[in-house]
Design an enzyme around this catalytic site. Structure first.
Site, short mmCIF file in Angstrom:
data_model
loop_
_atom_site.label_atom_id
_atom_site.label_comp_id
_atom_site.label_asym_id
_atom_site.label_seq_id
_atom_site.Cartn_x
_atom_site.Cartn_y
_atom_site.Cartn_z
N LYS A 74 4.23 -30.56 14.11
CA LYS A 74 5.65 -30.50 13.80
C LYS A 74 6.02 -31.77 13.06
CE LYS A 74 9.88 -29.69 16.59
NZ LYS A 74 10.34 -29.45 17.98
N SER A 149 13.04 -25.37 18.27
CA SER A 149 12.98 -26.01 16.96
C SER A 149 11.57 -26.07 16.36
CB SER A 149 13.55 -27.43 17.06
OG SER A 149 12.79 -28.21 17.96
N SER A 173 11.91 -25.86 22.81
CA SER A 173 11.49 -25.82 21.41
C SER A 173 10.03 -25.46 21.15
CB SER A 173 11.81 -27.15 20.73
OG SER A 173 13.16 -27.14 20.36
N1 GLN Z 1 17.29 -25.19 21.46
C1 GLN Z 1 17.37 -26.38 22.23
C2 GLN Z 1 18.35 -27.32 21.60
O1 GLN Z 1 18.85 -27.02 20.57
C3 GLN Z 1 16.03 -27.01 22.40
C4 GLN Z 1 15.67 -28.03 21.40
C5 GLN Z 1 14.34 -28.69 21.68
O2 GLN Z 1 13.66 -28.37 22.67
N2 GLN Z 1 14.00 -29.63 20.84
O3 GLN Z 1 18.60 -28.37 22.10
#
Ligand code: GLN
Length: 467
Positions: A74, A149, A173
């Site tokens: 990532k 994400s 994410s």
């Molecule tokens: N969807 C969650 C958020 O927007 C998780 C994000 C993540 O785990 N980086 O915070």
């Protein structure tokens, strides 16, 4: 479906080479460009490393447990050979001065990083639509979101560009995009894997994990990347040892509140089938209630923005990253740099975070959320007195349409209902493919265990299968 273990076997036996593996992965990355899974390729560096590994093998030297296996990270992991952008304009041209510990550990074992995967800018989001460089498309249906994400990481694995990818999981994410694309996603116990060299989002829930096609491959990667790192004080001494034979007749609690009418009927059906498979394998599945789970999203979206607002304060245009030009004053430099460098969702979180931490509201919001978090942790502790594992869907729905929720942050936040609980409690949680909807969209089952039960969870999932 490419598997790490097969590539290692082929390269080790001489029927393939590291160079061939890297060239093939780069070729696949180029032919699948329309998915926008990868933001950059580190082609030259990857080929150089492949040649060095091939030489080692030729000389009969030990080239490591992952010799010749290409992977992507990532783009919030610091890695050589390409910029580390966090999918933001703020870091668009940022060249990492060091590599993340997790990347170093994989490369020490002969794995080869070929590029950087797309994400929601600074990992804020659940669809990869918040990337400053365009959304990633779902591997099963290009009109749907990749999830996020770590959307680029999940799609890169689902499309077989590479057999594994690294991601970060702060509130889902890794798990949610794994679920949306039908791959295995591992969010380990908080502190299992060093976060050194990874762009911080929310320090009290950030974790590093992997996305793979098989559970066996996930075990291999977790075994290599986890363990104590003197550069990250939150890391735990290594506890990840793959479990050969899972405990028989485990007690598994299916959380009732995750299977209500807010959850898509096809998702519920797949999870019930998964529960039946667990039963058929000799385990006991019972419905359990965890009422506080319904408040986890509210806690998360106070605590996480608070930490985000603090962690993003460093992007001021002075030390590194984007800097606004022609600012007349220092305040204008800060303001314009941050306005230009952050996407809307980053700014929203900075605003919410600054608000809940401000002196007038700290007690009413931040401190209340932390108290509620303690109650959530207690609820898990009580359930784990009676159950080995908890089962829920990963997300209330399969992948949704690109653009469908982009304008409605609350709807987007609610998709995190089942993933944020384990994050707030620091627990290991895995996304395991559990079939598809009639329209062919993947559905993931989430297994959650007590802290440090990561290997046991994977072993349990392995007895059921991963596709
Ligand atoms: N969807 C969650 C958020 O927007 C998780 C994000 C993540 O785990 N980086 O915070």
């Amino acid at each position: 479906m490419s598997k790490i273990v097969e590539i290692v076997g082929a390269v080790g036996s001489g029927s393939s080479t590291a160079r061939q593996q890297v060239e093939a992965a780069i070729e696949r990355a180029k032919t699948t460009k329309d998915y926008n899974a990868l933001l950059s390729l580190s082609e030259n560096r990857a080929l150089e490393r492949a040649d060095a590994i091939d030489k080692k093998i030729k000389r009969g030297e030990d080239a490591g447990q992952l010799a010749g296996v290409p992977f992507v990270v990532k783009d919030n992991f610091l890695a050589y050979g390409a910029p580390t952008t966090a999918a933001s304009k703020m870091l668009q041209n940022f060249q990492a001065p060091l590599q993340a510990t997790a990347v170093e550990r994989l490369e020490d074992e002969g794995a080869i990083c070929i590029g950087k995967a797309n994400l929601d800018a600074f990992a804020h989001g659940g669809s990869t639509e918040n990337s400053a460089f365009g959304p990633t498309k779902n591997a099963a249906d290009t009109t749907k979101v990749a999830g996020g994400s770590s959307g680029g990481s999940a799609v890169a694995v689902a499309l077989d560009i590479v057999p594994f990818a690294l991601g970060t999981d702060t509130g889902g994410s890794i798990r949610q995009p794994a679920s949306f694309n039908g791959v295995v996603g591992v969010k380990p116990t908080y502190g299992a894997v060093s976060r050194y060299g990874v762009v911080a989002m929310a320090s009290s829930t950030d974790t590093i994990g992997c996305l793979t096609n098989t559970i066996e491959d996930a075990e291999l990667v977790m075994d290599i990347i986890s363990g104590r790192d003197i550069n990250d004080m939150t890391t735990l001494p290594d506890f990840f040892t793959p479990v050969v034979a899972p405990k028989p007749a485990q007690k598994i609690g299916l959380i009732k509140e995750s299977m209500g009418s807010a959850t898509d009927p096809e998702v519920r059906a797949r999870i019930l089938e998964y529960a039946e498979t667990l039963k058929a394998a000799g385990h006991i599945v019972e419905e359990v209630s965890m009422p506080i789970l319904e408040h986890a999203v509210a806690m998360y979206y106070v605590i996480v923005p608070a930490e985000v607002s603090s962690n993003l304060a460093r992007y001021d245009g002075v030390r590194y990253g984007h800097r606004a030009t022609n600012a007349a004053t220092l305040a204008e430099l800060y303001g314009r740099t941050r306005d230009e460098g952050f996407v809307t969702e980053n700014k929203r979180r900075i605003m919410i975070g600054s608000y809940v931490l401000s002196s007038g509201y700290f007690d009413a919001y931040y401190q209340q959320a932390q108290k509620a978090r303690t109650l959530l942790i207690d609820a898990y502790t009580i359930l784990f007195d009676s159950y080995d594992v908890l089962l829920t869907p990963v997300a209330p729905m399969p992948a949704f349409g690109i653009g469908e929720k982009a304008e409605d942050p609350v709807q987007m936040y609610l998709t995190d209902l089942m993933t944020v609980g384990p994050s707030l409690a620091g627990l290991p949680a895995m996304s395991i493919p559990a079939g598809h909807t009639d329209a062919g969209l993947p559905v993931g089952a989430q297994l959650v265990g007590p802290a440090r039960s990561d290997a046991a969870l994977l072993a349990l999932a392995k007895t059921i299968g991963d596709k």
